[in-house]
Motif scaffolding. Sequence first.
Motif, short mmCIF file in Angstrom:
data_model
loop_
_atom_site.label_atom_id
_atom_site.label_comp_id
_atom_site.label_asym_id
_atom_site.label_seq_id
_atom_site.Cartn_x
_atom_site.Cartn_y
_atom_site.Cartn_z
N GLU A 1 0.83 -1.20 0.00
CA GLU A 1 0.00 0.00 0.00
C GLU A 1 0.86 1.25 0.00
O GLU A 1 2.05 1.21 0.34
CB GLU A 1 -0.93 0.01 1.22
N HIS B 1 -0.30 -7.28 6.47
CA HIS B 1 -0.39 -7.35 5.02
C HIS B 1 0.21 -8.65 4.45
O HIS B 1 0.06 -8.91 3.26
CB HIS B 1 0.35 -6.17 4.38
N ALA C 1 -3.05 2.33 -5.03
CA ALA C 1 -3.37 2.27 -3.62
C ALA C 1 -3.02 0.91 -3.05
O ALA C 1 -2.57 0.79 -1.91
CB ALA C 1 -4.85 2.57 -3.40
N ARG C 2 -3.20 -0.15 -3.85
CA ARG C 2 -2.89 -1.52 -3.43
C ARG C 2 -2.25 -2.25 -4.60
O ARG C 2 -2.88 -2.46 -5.64
CB ARG C 2 -4.16 -2.25 -2.99
#
Length: 260
Positions: free
Chosen positions: A141, A246, A218-219
């Motif tokens: 991220e 994560h 964003a990801r």
Amino acid sequence: MEDVPDWVRAALADAPVRDDVALEVDGVPLSTWTWAGAPGAPRLVLVHGGGAHNGWWSWTAPFLAPAFEVVALELSGHGRSGRRPGAYRFGTWADEALAAAGAGPAVLVGHSMGGVVVGIAAARAGAARIPAVVLVDAPLERPVAGAIGHGPRRMAGSRPAPTREELLARFRLLPDQPALHPALERHAAEEGVVAHPEGFAWRFDPTVFDTAEVDRPARVDDRLATYAGRVGGVVAEHSEVLPAAHRGRLESLCAPEDAS
């Protein structure tokens, strides 16, 4: 170098072929270091992290050849590669990684910020051209302000120094951590120094993080969700770059499709 392990001495002695002009993307020359592979060996492209350079691969790349033709790429704004006069973009860096990969097939490996770059590149090119991608301690991220390795914190250490020795003394790893061996840290620091009107500075462009975040996904795992190639991950045991929360997401990316 005294008290240097044999494997470190051997790796640093295995000098690559350096080329600062052969590869160009959108008018900007890109520096590459190549360790030759055996005849017919597949290409493996290594992409460094933010603010880094090809010297960070010096103790890894020699062990990957001759099984691969190993090409380490310095992204624009880094190392000996050219600088972009307008803005830096992750999409452009992904184009650079694909240019280093050639027509393919090639495997892409990216460390830290470079993992974001190769993730974008692999998703864009597809599995036929990029059959595998490896994320090495790469954030999934966007970093929040004040996070480890965040751009402004990195830039705070980019000011020039009047002497080479003073600049080298300021070299720090981000996040702060002990190096595997002082010789490796010294090599990374020394390869990153360049002459500057005020003395000496690090080779990366201090403006590199001013604009690059604009198109950062964003990801990263969302970008790779439909990628049909293989995904590999390498995570440091006590990594602050890829939080424990994560890691399950990275494991999901790395799981083969036929896993039960």
